[in-house]
Design a protein around this motif. Structure first.
Motif, short mmCIF file in Angstrom:
data_model
loop_
_atom_site.label_atom_id
_atom_site.label_comp_id
_atom_site.label_asym_id
_atom_site.label_seq_id
_atom_site.Cartn_x
_atom_site.Cartn_y
_atom_site.Cartn_z
N TYR A 50 0.84 -1.20 0.00
CA TYR A 50 0.00 0.00 0.00
C TYR A 50 0.87 1.25 0.00
N LEU A 51 0.39 2.28 -0.60
CA LEU A 51 1.06 3.59 -0.72
C LEU A 51 2.25 3.50 -1.66
N ARG A 52 3.34 2.89 -1.24
CA ARG A 52 4.48 2.54 -2.08
C ARG A 52 5.11 1.32 -1.42
N ILE B 266 5.26 1.85 4.31
CA ILE B 266 4.62 1.76 5.63
C ILE B 266 5.48 0.90 6.57
N LYS C 105 -1.15 10.24 -7.47
CA LYS C 105 -2.07 9.86 -6.39
C LYS C 105 -2.68 11.13 -5.82
N PHE D 38 -4.57 12.41 -2.30
CA PHE D 38 -4.95 12.11 -0.91
C PHE D 38 -5.93 13.19 -0.44
N LEU E 81 3.50 10.42 2.61
CA LEU E 81 2.62 10.36 1.43
C LEU E 81 3.40 10.35 0.12
N TYR F 59 5.02 16.71 -4.61
CA TYR F 59 3.66 16.81 -4.06
C TYR F 59 3.21 18.25 -3.99
#
Lengths: 281, 81
Positions: A56-58, A62, B40, B42, B66, B74
């Motif tokens: 997840y995310l990259r 995490i 992406k 968010f 993120l 970002y």
């Protein structure tokens, strides 16, 4: 016997294979848990392959903040050997223990094959048992192993001899300069996309070229804490001119201090004290 | 409640295999001449007012987690402003 820890994150796949490879190659495997902040006094840590936190995310983004990683980052800074395999390599990059990042492969498919590699640096804790420029064959299997770094970082990695493995024959993922694995400045942290833990058992492996990774770290650990009297000090008059076995091992990668300095530590000291000795620079 | 949006994009010089795949799919759908880069988005729901401190906190979140600033950029903005 060298105690090698393998971290299990939620979604790790190859932790059991890594533990088994340690056992098969003569080490003592220790399971480490992502949510624990204890490294249980291990001599080295392997971050295994898989899909930690479902990618997840990259990949690795995490896992990098799990409690055990705080300890891994701290100990790696003091010289603890850390090997990141595939997803483990991604975690190491996300944790900034290694530079660069791994993005989706240019072929855009999950790719699995026996991959020819060149060992370009034997000056690391995890590759000292290989010969320089030795060609080895290790299985790889990934969708996001495309190593990317900016030009300056790439120049530094190449210039400092920190590209440890390079793909031969074909570049399976579009990584810059065909990079398959790199090391940090002190040679104790290594990350690569191929899976040495799958190349240790003649029953299921076309080669046993993965064994060298484990032999390398055992040599390093044993040289740090030899049984008393087995290794002459460098200044000893009866020191052999070309010492053999683990006594010959140089601990400080990239020309750092010899590991034999660490024999003053004796045996059974807390890992951090021992680990500090390996910082070559 | 306020909404803060963080957009994350692969850096221009970084290969974007997903964007490339989408671009090629559009060509197959006979929608040529559309080059896609995929990122992406968010959406962050913030309790209370979006103060400068809050924005700083979100910027920190983008920097730390993120986005991977090695390969991505970002942008933080308050939705509806």
């Amino acid at each position: 016997m060298a105690k090698i820890g393998v971290v299990t994150f939620p979604g790790s796949l190859d932790d059991q294979d890594a533990l088994r490879a340690i056992k098969l190659t003569g080490g003592e495997p220790v399971s480490l848990w992502h949510a624990s902040d204890s490294l249980q006094g291990v001599d080295a840590v392997i971050l295994p392959g898989g899909f930690s936190y479902g990618d997840y995310l990259r990949c690795g983004a995490i896992a990098r903040f799990s409690p055990v990683m705080a300890e891994v980052i701290r100990a790696a800074g003091k010289g603890l050997p850390v090997l990141g395999i595939c997803n483990g390599f991604q975690v190491l990059c996300e944790a900034h223990l290694l530079p660069g990042a791994l993005i989706r492969s240019d072929r855009r498919t999950f790719y699995c094959k026996d991959q020819q590699l060149r060992v370009e640096s034997t000056d690391t804790v995890w590759t000292n048992a290989f010969a320089k420029d030795q060609e080895i064959n290790i299985v790889l299997k990934h969708g996001e192993g495309n190593f990317q770094a900016d030009d300056e970082t790439l120049r530094r990695l190449e210039g400092e001899g920190r590209v440890v493995f390079r793909y031969l024959v074909e570049n399976p993922n579009g990584s810059r300069n065909g990079i398959a694995g790199i090391t940090n400045e002190t040679g104790n942290v290594v990350g690569l996309m191929p899976h040495p833990e799958h190349n240790v058992d003649p029953l299921v492996s076309p080669t046993l070229d993965g064994v060298g990774f484990f032999e390398s770290v055992y040599r390093f650990v044993n040289a740090k804490t030899p049984p008393s009297g087995t290794c002459p000090t460098p200044s000893s008059p009866d020191s052999p001119s070309s010492p053999s076995s683990s006594c010959a091992l140089v601990a400080g990668p990239n020309g750092g201090a010899p590991a034999t300095n660490a024999q003053d530590d004796g045996i059974g000291k807390p890992q951090d004290d021992g680990a500090q000795k390996v910082q070559g620079e | 409640m306020a909404l803060v949006v963080v957009d994350v994009m692969p850096k221009p010089e970084i290969l974007d295999p997903q964007g490339k795949a989408v671009t090629q799919a559009l060509e197959r759908l006979e929608l040529p001449g559309l080059t896609v880069r995929q990122g992406k988005r968010f959406e962050i729901t913030v309790e209370g007012e979006v103060t400068p401190e809050r924005l700083e906190q979100i910027k920190q979140a983008a920097d730390m987690l993120l986005a991977n600033t090695t390969i991505e950029t970002y942008n933080v903005r308050v939705e509806g402003q």
